[in-house]
Design a protein around this motif. Structure first.
Motif, short mmCIF file in Angstrom:
data_model
loop_
_atom_site.label_atom_id
_atom_site.label_comp_id
_atom_site.label_asym_id
_atom_site.label_seq_id
_atom_site.Cartn_x
_atom_site.Cartn_y
_atom_site.Cartn_z
N THR A 49 0.87 -1.18 0.00
CA THR A 49 0.00 0.00 0.00
C THR A 49 0.90 1.23 0.00
OG1 THR A 49 -1.67 -1.16 1.29
CG2 THR A 49 -1.79 1.24 1.26
N SER A 50 0.60 2.18 -0.87
CA SER A 50 1.43 3.38 -0.88
C SER A 50 0.56 4.63 -0.78
CB SER A 50 2.30 3.44 -2.13
OG SER A 50 1.54 3.73 -3.28
N ASN A 51 0.98 5.53 0.05
CA ASN A 51 0.35 6.83 0.17
C ASN A 51 1.26 7.86 -0.48
OD1 ASN A 51 -2.08 6.23 1.83
ND2 ASN A 51 -0.52 5.51 3.25
N GLU A 52 0.67 8.79 -1.19
CA GLU A 52 1.44 9.77 -1.95
C GLU A 52 2.46 10.46 -1.05
OE1 GLU A 52 0.88 13.36 -1.71
OE2 GLU A 52 2.40 13.82 -3.21
N GLY A 53 3.70 10.45 -1.50
CA GLY A 53 4.76 11.12 -0.77
C GLY A 53 5.38 10.33 0.35
N SER A 54 4.86 9.13 0.61
CA SER A 54 5.40 8.31 1.69
C SER A 54 5.97 7.01 1.14
CB SER A 54 4.31 7.98 2.71
OG SER A 54 3.72 9.14 3.22
N LYS A 55 6.76 6.35 1.96
CA LYS A 55 7.25 5.02 1.57
C LYS A 55 6.10 4.03 1.61
CE LYS A 55 12.06 5.38 3.04
NZ LYS A 55 13.13 4.80 3.90
N ALA A 56 6.18 3.06 0.72
CA ALA A 56 5.13 2.04 0.66
C ALA A 56 5.19 1.11 1.86
CB ALA A 56 5.26 1.24 -0.63
N THR A 57 4.05 0.61 2.24
CA THR A 57 3.97 -0.39 3.31
C THR A 57 3.77 -1.75 2.65
OG1 THR A 57 2.96 1.20 4.81
CG2 THR A 57 2.71 -1.13 5.35
N TYR A 58 4.71 -2.64 2.86
CA TYR A 58 4.67 -3.94 2.20
C TYR A 58 4.02 -4.99 3.10
CZ TYR A 58 7.80 -2.10 -1.36
OH TYR A 58 8.34 -1.37 -2.40
N GLU A 59 3.32 -5.90 2.47
CA GLU A 59 2.72 -7.02 3.21
C GLU A 59 3.81 -8.03 3.56
OE1 GLU A 59 -0.75 -7.23 4.14
OE2 GLU A 59 -0.33 -5.13 3.63
N VAL A 62 6.53 -10.06 1.19
CA VAL A 62 6.82 -9.36 -0.07
C VAL A 62 8.14 -8.63 0.07
CG1 VAL A 62 6.03 -7.62 -1.71
CG2 VAL A 62 4.36 -9.09 -0.54
N GLU A 63 9.07 -8.93 -0.83
CA GLU A 63 10.41 -8.34 -0.75
C GLU A 63 10.39 -6.91 -1.28
OE1 GLU A 63 12.00 -12.35 -2.67
OE2 GLU A 63 13.62 -10.95 -2.21
N LYS A 64 10.63 -5.96 -0.41
CA LYS A 64 10.56 -4.56 -0.84
C LYS A 64 11.72 -4.19 -1.75
CE LYS A 64 12.73 -2.79 3.38
NZ LYS A 64 12.56 -1.87 4.54
N LYS A 66 12.86 -6.11 -4.04
CA LYS A 66 12.59 -6.72 -5.34
C LYS A 66 11.44 -6.01 -6.04
CE LYS A 66 11.80 -11.02 -7.68
NZ LYS A 66 12.93 -10.72 -8.57
N PHE A 67 10.46 -5.61 -5.26
CA PHE A 67 9.28 -4.94 -5.81
C PHE A 67 9.30 -3.49 -5.31
CE2 PHE A 67 7.41 -8.67 -7.60
CZ PHE A 67 7.73 -9.71 -6.74
N LEU A 68 9.91 -2.63 -6.14
CA LEU A 68 10.08 -1.24 -5.75
C LEU A 68 8.84 -0.45 -6.13
CD1 LEU A 68 13.76 -0.66 -6.94
CD2 LEU A 68 12.96 -1.29 -4.67
N ILE A 69 8.27 0.24 -5.16
CA ILE A 69 7.06 1.01 -5.40
C ILE A 69 7.35 2.47 -5.13
CG2 ILE A 69 4.72 1.48 -4.54
CD1 ILE A 69 4.48 -1.56 -4.07
N ASN A 70 6.93 3.29 -6.10
CA ASN A 70 7.10 4.73 -5.98
C ASN A 70 5.75 5.40 -6.21
OD1 ASN A 70 7.59 7.54 -7.27
ND2 ASN A 70 9.54 7.01 -6.33
N HIS A 71 5.38 6.30 -5.33
CA HIS A 71 4.11 7.01 -5.44
C HIS A 71 4.43 8.50 -5.29
CE1 HIS A 71 -0.40 7.12 -4.06
NE2 HIS A 71 -0.15 7.95 -5.03
#
Lengths: 115, 109
Positions: A49-59, A62-64, A66-71
């Motif tokens: 889950t990602s909120n704009e401007g914040s780091k994503a929260t991974y379940e 889930v390898e953070k 490996k799965f890079l999320i940018n919001h």
């Protein structure tokens, strides 16, 4: 309903390469975006889950790295699968919601195949 | 116990039939309920969204929530072959969505 555009719809990549998937909210500001993975005939598995401007929260699990999320903006979130392997082949779906509404709207999904 | 339980089906009905899709949920914290329709190889599409107990109608679709028994249902009247898809129930609370496993529906012409 609101429109969420996900791109690409389908991608084939070689093992060891990275793939970026984009998710855009076209007619609303997406304060929260969700990334899911779906296996054949299975339900949605929340990855992060990602909120704009914040780091994503991974379940859990889930390898953070490996799965890079940018919001970075209120209309765009990206998921980058780094050093992809065949076991990463799956259907990835994003969804987005604004702070004004509860319901979430989904993108069309991305079919990733790693060869 | 899963947050949302849903019979995976498949459910096969003749065209024109009334379809009933059901889910149960645990944890009665403040929450909203949704039904999504997902065609093969596509992202889910929001069909119905409700919070309160009772019925909410939209065309051929009726969503029903019974908070006392923690039961949510989707009824489809005059079902059409184009309704053939997987239907996902979901609940939302505290910025998190919980999805059922989906019920695959086939409406035969």
């Amino acid at each position: 309903g609101a429109v969420v555009s996900q791109h690409p719809s389908r991608v084939i990549c070689k093992s060891g390469t990275s793939v970026k998937i984009e998710c855009r909210s076209l007619d609303f500001q997406a304060t929260t975006m969700f990334w899911y993975r779906q296996f054949p005939k299975k339900s949605l598995m929340l990855m992060a889950t990602s909120n704009e401007g914040s780091k994503a929260t991974y379940e859990q699990g889930v390898e953070k790295d490996k799965f890079l999320i940018n919001h970075a903006s209120l209309t765009l979130s990206t998921l980058t699968v780094t050093s992809a392997h065949p076991e990463d082949s799956s259907f990835y779906i994003c969804s987005a919601r604004s702070s004004l509404n509860t319901e979430a709207f989904f993108g069309q999904g991305t079919r990733l195949t790693v060869v | 116990q899963k947050e949302v339980e849903q019979d995976p089906g498949p459910l096969s009905v003749p065209e024109g039939a009334i379809v009933s899709l059901n889910c149960t949920y645990s944890n009665s914290a403040f929450q909203y309920f949704m039904w999504y329709r997902q065609y093969s190889r596509k992202g889910p599409e929001l069909l119905m969204y409700t919070y309160s107990s009772g019925n909410k109608e939209d065309g051929r679709f009726t969503a029903q929530v019974d908070k006392s028994s923690k039961y949510i249902s989707l009824f489809i009247r005059d079902s059409q072959p184009s309704d053939s898809a997987t239907y996902l129930c979901a609940k939302y609370n505290f910025n998190k969505f919980y999805f059922g496993s989906g019920t695959k529906l086939n409406v035969k012409p």
